[in-house]
Design a protein around this motif. Sequence first.
Motif, PDB file in Angstrom:
ATOM      1  N   ASN A  14       8.031  14.986   7.943  1.00 20.23           N
ATOM      2  CA  ASN A  14       9.370  15.356   7.473  1.00 20.23           C
ATOM      3  C   ASN A  14       9.337  16.635   6.643  1.00 20.23           C
ATOM      4  N   ASP A  15      10.516  17.171   6.356  1.00 16.75           N
ATOM      5  CA  ASP A  15      10.602  18.307   5.444  1.00 16.75           C
ATOM      6  C   ASP A  15       9.971  17.917   4.107  1.00 16.75           C
ATOM      7  N   PRO A  16       9.021  18.699   3.598  1.00 15.87           N
ATOM      8  CA  PRO A  16       8.271  18.299   2.395  1.00 15.87           C
ATOM      9  C   PRO A  16       9.143  18.004   1.174  1.00 15.87           C
ATOM     10  N   GLN A  17      10.090  18.883   0.868  1.00 20.38           N
ATOM     11  CA  GLN A  17      10.920  18.674  -0.319  1.00 20.38           C
ATOM     12  C   GLN A  17      11.766  17.412  -0.185  1.00 20.38           C
ATOM     13  N   GLN A  18      12.350  17.217   0.973  1.00 22.87           N
ATOM     14  CA  GLN A  18      13.165  16.031   1.196  1.00 22.87           C
ATOM     15  C   GLN A  18      12.312  14.761   1.185  1.00 22.87           C
ATOM     16  N   GLU A  19      11.104  14.866   1.731  1.00 21.06           N
ATOM     17  CA  GLU A  19      10.221  13.696   1.763  1.00 21.06           C
ATOM     18  C   GLU A  19       9.739  13.326   0.374  1.00 21.06           C
ATOM     19  N   ALA A  20       9.461  14.320  -0.456  1.00 21.03           N
ATOM     20  CA  ALA A  20       9.057  14.029  -1.833  1.00 21.03           C
ATOM     21  C   ALA A  20      10.149  13.256  -2.559  1.00 21.03           C
ATOM     22  N   LEU A  21      11.402  13.663  -2.367  1.00 20.95           N
ATOM     23  CA  LEU A  21      12.526  12.961  -2.988  1.00 20.95           C
ATOM     24  C   LEU A  21      12.678  11.554  -2.419  1.00 20.95           C
ATOM     25  N   ARG A  22      12.556  11.433  -1.099  1.00 21.68           N
ATOM     26  CA  ARG A  22      12.698  10.121  -0.461  1.00 21.68           C
ATOM     27  C   ARG A  22      11.615   9.160  -0.950  1.00 21.68           C
ATOM     28  N   TYR A  23      10.378   9.660  -1.034  1.00 24.33           N
ATOM     29  CA  TYR A  23       9.268   8.794  -1.444  1.00 24.33           C
ATOM     30  C   TYR A  23       9.430   8.346  -2.892  1.00 24.33           C
ATOM     31  N   ALA A  24       9.914   9.241  -3.727  1.00 27.99           N
ATOM     32  CA  ALA A  24      10.172   8.875  -5.116  1.00 27.99           C
ATOM     33  C   ALA A  24      11.196   7.751  -5.202  1.00 27.99           C
ATOM     34  N   VAL A  63       2.554  16.439   0.001  1.00 25.62           N
ATOM     35  CA  VAL A  63       3.391  15.675  -0.922  1.00 25.62           C
ATOM     36  C   VAL A  63       2.464  14.807  -1.764  1.00 25.62           C
ATOM     37  N   SER A  64       2.666  14.818  -3.072  1.00 21.06           N
ATOM     38  CA  SER A  64       1.739  14.133  -3.980  1.00 21.06           C
ATOM     39  C   SER A  64       2.492  13.406  -5.088  1.00 21.06           C
ATOM     40  N   LYS A  65       1.873  12.354  -5.587  1.00 26.44           N
ATOM     41  CA  LYS A  65       2.326  11.774  -6.846  1.00 26.44           C
ATOM     42  C   LYS A  65       2.059  12.781  -7.966  1.00 26.44           C
ATOM     43  N   THR A  66       2.869  12.734  -9.018  1.00 27.35           N
ATOM     44  CA  THR A  66       2.653  13.589 -10.181  1.00 27.35           C
ATOM     45  C   THR A  66       1.666  12.927 -11.146  1.00 27.35           C
ATOM     46  N   ALA A  67       1.160  13.721 -12.079  1.00 23.81           N
ATOM     47  CA  ALA A  67       0.247  13.193 -13.095  1.00 23.81           C
ATOM     48  C   ALA A  67       0.926  12.117 -13.930  1.00 23.81           C
ATOM     49  N   VAL A  68       2.194  12.331 -14.272  1.00 18.99           N
ATOM     50  CA  VAL A  68       2.921  11.366 -15.100  1.00 18.99           C
ATOM     51  C   VAL A  68       2.998  10.004 -14.424  1.00 18.99           C
ATOM     52  N   THR A  70       7.168  12.633  -7.828  1.00 16.28           N
ATOM     53  CA  THR A  70       6.470  13.249  -6.707  1.00 16.28           C
ATOM     54  C   THR A  70       6.704  14.756  -6.736  1.00 16.28           C
ATOM     55  N   LEU A  71       5.879  15.493  -5.982  1.00 12.99           N
ATOM     56  CA  LEU A  71       6.034  16.938  -5.910  1.00 12.99           C
ATOM     57  C   LEU A  71       5.494  17.434  -4.573  1.00 12.99           C
ATOM     58  N   VAL A  72       5.807  18.680  -4.257  1.00 11.56           N
ATOM     59  CA  VAL A  72       5.223  19.349  -3.104  1.00 11.56           C
ATOM     60  C   VAL A  72       4.181  20.316  -3.620  1.00 11.56           C
ATOM     61  N   PHE A  92       0.814  -1.206   0.000  1.00  4.94           N
ATOM     62  CA  PHE A  92       0.000   0.000   0.000  1.00  4.94           C
ATOM     63  C   PHE A  92       0.853   1.263   0.000  1.00  4.94           C
ATOM     64  N   TRP A  93       0.447   2.177  -0.874  1.00  2.22           N
ATOM     65  CA  TRP A  93       1.086   3.474  -1.038  1.00  2.22           C
ATOM     66  C   TRP A  93       0.001   4.544  -0.956  1.00  2.22           C
ATOM     67  N   TRP A  94       0.398   5.803  -1.061  1.00  5.53           N
ATOM     68  CA  TRP A  94      -0.592   6.888  -1.030  1.00  5.53           C
ATOM     69  C   TRP A  94      -0.393   7.837  -2.198  1.00  5.53           C
ATOM     70  N   GLY A  95      -1.538   8.322  -2.722  1.00  7.10           N
ATOM     71  CA  GLY A  95      -1.478   9.285  -3.813  1.00  7.10           C
ATOM     72  C   GLY A  95      -0.960  10.623  -3.353  1.00  7.10           C
ATOM     73  N   ASP A  96      -1.297  10.982  -2.128  1.00  6.00           N
ATOM     74  CA  ASP A  96      -0.803  12.226  -1.551  1.00  6.00           C
ATOM     75  C   ASP A  96      -0.936  12.156  -0.038  1.00  6.00           C
TER      76      ASP A  96
END
Length: 244
Positions: free
Chosen positions: A105-115, A173-178, A160-162, A63-67
Amino acid sequence: MNYKIFSATQLLLDQLAEDFFLLSQKDKASHISLSGGSTPLLLFKYLAQSSYAQSINWQKLHFWWGDERCVAPTDSESNFGQCKQFLFDHITIPEENIHRIKGENDPQQEALRYAQEIKAHVKSVNGIPQFDWILLGMGDDGHTASLFPGQTNYQDSNLTLVATQPQSGQLRVSKTAVLIENSQRITYLVLGEGKADIIRKINAETAGSERYPAGKIKAKSGLTQWYLDSGSAKLLIEGNSDEC
């Protein structure tokens, strides 16, 4: 648009639960991306309280999350927190099968980590990780995940993006459309008469219109479907959907 209209909410929940069950019977592990919101919450409660809690092979489902909102997992607004409270705490599932966005977590760092976590666990197709199934909700403005009208870059090559919620300014933090569009299957879950007007507007949009992310974002080579109840579908043109 591929609409499936359910005459009762319970019928929709039954269908989703059966879909979970069938995925869990496959030989390989399946990767499912969940949504926040009231409809998934109903699903979590149903799965935990029904025979599906035992019949679904949870070991085969990741299980993952869209955002996710940038809040702690114990916060009442946490998408993961609600799923944990109403589903994960009531079933037997390996901890490593739960891949949450760490909103604390820090949003930008978390987006990178999740990706990076997505890349490490989800098989890529055409150079992009491909989820087996992505469940999405839709806001009154036509947003989905945390991809908002007028703010979404549909060609963003990141995974991912913020994002910033337009009204509150809350970071997410969200998945991107792509990434979403590379899924094998996308299912939008929309309930209630309050969503009828935006469903009508999306249905009337010219193909490819970027006005409403929920109308624009579709599986590139897989299945895109809308699970609606009679309330959210009340303004749709007859003959454009299947009713259950």
